[in-house]
Design a protein around this motif. Structure first.
Motif, PDB file in Angstrom:
ATOM      1  N   LEU A 162      -4.851  26.442  60.731  1.00  0.00           N
ATOM      2  CA  LEU A 162      -5.384  27.785  60.499  1.00  0.00           C
ATOM      3  C   LEU A 162      -6.054  27.793  59.133  1.00  0.00           C
ATOM      4  CD1 LEU A 162      -2.350  30.026  61.609  1.00  0.00           C
ATOM      5  CD2 LEU A 162      -4.171  29.055  63.038  1.00  0.00           C
ATOM      6  N   GLU A 175      -0.604  26.986  59.349  1.00  0.00           N
ATOM      7  CA  GLU A 175      -1.508  27.200  58.226  1.00  0.00           C
ATOM      8  C   GLU A 175      -1.369  26.075  57.200  1.00  0.00           C
ATOM      9  OE1 GLU A 175      -2.150  30.067  54.364  1.00  0.00           O
ATOM     10  OE2 GLU A 175      -0.707  30.670  55.903  1.00  0.00           O
ATOM     11  N   GLN A 176      -0.125  25.708  56.897  1.00  0.00           N
ATOM     12  CA  GLN A 176       0.123  24.654  55.913  1.00  0.00           C
ATOM     13  C   GLN A 176      -0.479  23.330  56.356  1.00  0.00           C
ATOM     14  OE1 GLN A 176       4.259  24.273  54.769  1.00  0.00           O
ATOM     15  NE2 GLN A 176       3.994  22.167  54.075  1.00  0.00           N
ATOM     16  N   PRO A 203      -6.764  29.053  55.332  1.00  0.00           N
ATOM     17  CA  PRO A 203      -5.823  29.579  54.330  1.00  0.00           C
ATOM     18  C   PRO A 203      -5.798  31.109  54.353  1.00  0.00           C
ATOM     19  CG  PRO A 203      -7.206  27.877  53.380  1.00  0.00           C
ATOM     20  CD  PRO A 203      -7.787  28.188  54.721  1.00  0.00           C
ATOM     21  N   ALA A 204      -4.610  31.666  54.204  1.00  0.00           N
ATOM     22  CA  ALA A 204      -4.458  33.123  54.197  1.00  0.00           C
ATOM     23  C   ALA A 204      -4.515  33.651  52.772  1.00  0.00           C
ATOM     24  CB  ALA A 204      -3.126  33.508  54.845  1.00  0.00           C
ATOM     25  N   ARG A 237       3.317  29.847  59.876  1.00  0.00           N
ATOM     26  CA  ARG A 237       3.155  29.386  58.493  1.00  0.00           C
ATOM     27  C   ARG A 237       2.943  27.874  58.441  1.00  0.00           C
ATOM     28  NH1 ARG A 237       7.071  33.675  57.437  1.00  0.00           N
ATOM     29  NH2 ARG A 237       8.794  32.222  57.821  1.00  0.00           N
ATOM     30  N   ARG A 243       1.673  36.583  52.785  1.00  0.00           N
ATOM     31  CA  ARG A 243       0.434  36.181  53.434  1.00  0.00           C
ATOM     32  C   ARG A 243      -0.212  37.373  54.134  1.00  0.00           C
ATOM     33  NH1 ARG A 243       3.872  31.807  53.850  1.00  0.00           N
ATOM     34  NH2 ARG A 243       2.955  29.730  53.530  1.00  0.00           N
ATOM     35  N   TYR A 296      -2.979  37.879  57.088  1.00  0.00           N
ATOM     36  CA  TYR A 296      -3.813  37.273  58.109  1.00  0.00           C
ATOM     37  C   TYR A 296      -4.792  38.307  58.657  1.00  0.00           C
ATOM     38  CZ  TYR A 296      -0.557  33.319  58.144  1.00  0.00           C
ATOM     39  OH  TYR A 296       0.205  32.232  57.781  1.00  0.00           O
ATOM     40  N   HIS A 343     -12.083  23.180  59.575  1.00  0.00           N
ATOM     41  CA  HIS A 343     -11.815  23.822  58.280  1.00  0.00           C
ATOM     42  C   HIS A 343     -12.327  22.986  57.108  1.00  0.00           C
ATOM     43  CE1 HIS A 343      -8.451  25.924  60.668  1.00  0.00           C
ATOM     44  NE2 HIS A 343      -9.548  26.675  60.639  1.00  0.00           N
ATOM     45  N   HIS A 354      -7.879  34.619  61.656  1.00  0.00           N
ATOM     46  CA  HIS A 354      -6.706  33.762  61.805  1.00  0.00           C
ATOM     47  C   HIS A 354      -6.148  33.836  63.226  1.00  0.00           C
ATOM     48  CE1 HIS A 354      -6.845  34.398  57.402  1.00  0.00           C
ATOM     49  NE2 HIS A 354      -6.345  33.168  57.345  1.00  0.00           N
TER      50      HIS A 354
END
Length: 229
Positions: free
Chosen positions: A26, A21-22, A28-29, A18, A37, A39, A70, A43
């Motif tokens: 990664l 991702e934040q 965004p989910a 997590r 979330r 994935y 990204h 991902h």
């Protein structure tokens, strides 16, 4: 996929996934109606690429590469990759230069000043370190530059530059300044090079491992780029 599914493959915690991702490592989910979330294999591919990049380039550069991807700034991402390869090549060239120099070391005085003598700023720029770092190496007895009689500024000769390149190499290999001072002193006086040979062989092995890691990371990053919508 759930966060736990991605985490399990790499022995990570779900919180680490997590966090990645934040932080933008990664993409965004998507979320379920209840906020969980979701994935996908994309991902999973991103996580494999990021972790491989960490092993090859370090956490900060790996994160920068993924954030650039990204942000759809592929040029920036590839520039960071290229810089890693450039640094590896410079390390190899420095290593080979020092290994070659071992067979030619003598107890003769350092070369006379030449037109290629450098200032502390020029040397710092070459090594991508600060002038304060160069001064710290001097305080540790690793570098012994002469002073310009007219200005009092430090003047770095070819021998000083060689010692600084070796110091920079060994510092990246994790060697403390005290050990480096001994090794560089041996180079300067040719009073035995056994510890130098051991240090260079250890670093050669690290360079080889990093080169292989970069190959692995490049393959996984390419796979991720192809998997993105």
């Amino acid at each position: 996929m759930r966060p736990a599914d991605l985490a399990r493959e790499h022995g990570l915690s779900t919180q680490a996934v997590r966090n990645y991702e934040q932080d933008g490592f990664l993409p965004p989910a998507a979320r379920t109606p209840s906020g969980y979330r979701i994935y996908t294999e994309v991902h999973a591919s991103a996580l494999r690429a990021f972790l491989a990049l960490v092993a090859a380039h370090g956490h900060a550069t790996a994160g920068g590469i993924m954030i650039a991807v990204h942000a759809d700034d592929l040029d920036r991402a590839l520039t960071l990759v290229d810089r890693g390869h450039e640094q590896l090549l410079r390390d190899r060239e420095t290593l080979n230069t020092v290994r070659t120099a071992i067979g030619h070391l003598t107890t003769e005085a350092a070369p006379a000043p030449a037109a290629t003598d450098w200032s502390i700023g020029e040397l710092a720029h070459r090594l991508d370190v600060t002038a304060a770092t160069i001064r710290a190496w001097e305080r540790a007895g690793i570098l012994v530059p002469r002073r310009n009689p007219a200005t009092g500024y430090r003047v770095f000769t070819a021998a000083d530059i060689r010692d600084a390149e070796l110091t920079h190499l060994l510092r990246r290999g994790g060697y403390p300044l005290e050990h480096i001072a001994t090794v560089v002193g041996q180079v300067r006086t040719a009073g035995g090079t056994e510890s130098l040979v051991d240090a260079l062989e250890t670093w050669r092995e690290k360079l080889t491992a990093r080169g292989v890691a970069m190959l692995d990371a490049a393959g996984l990053l390419g796979a991720y780029l192809r998997s993105r919508p």
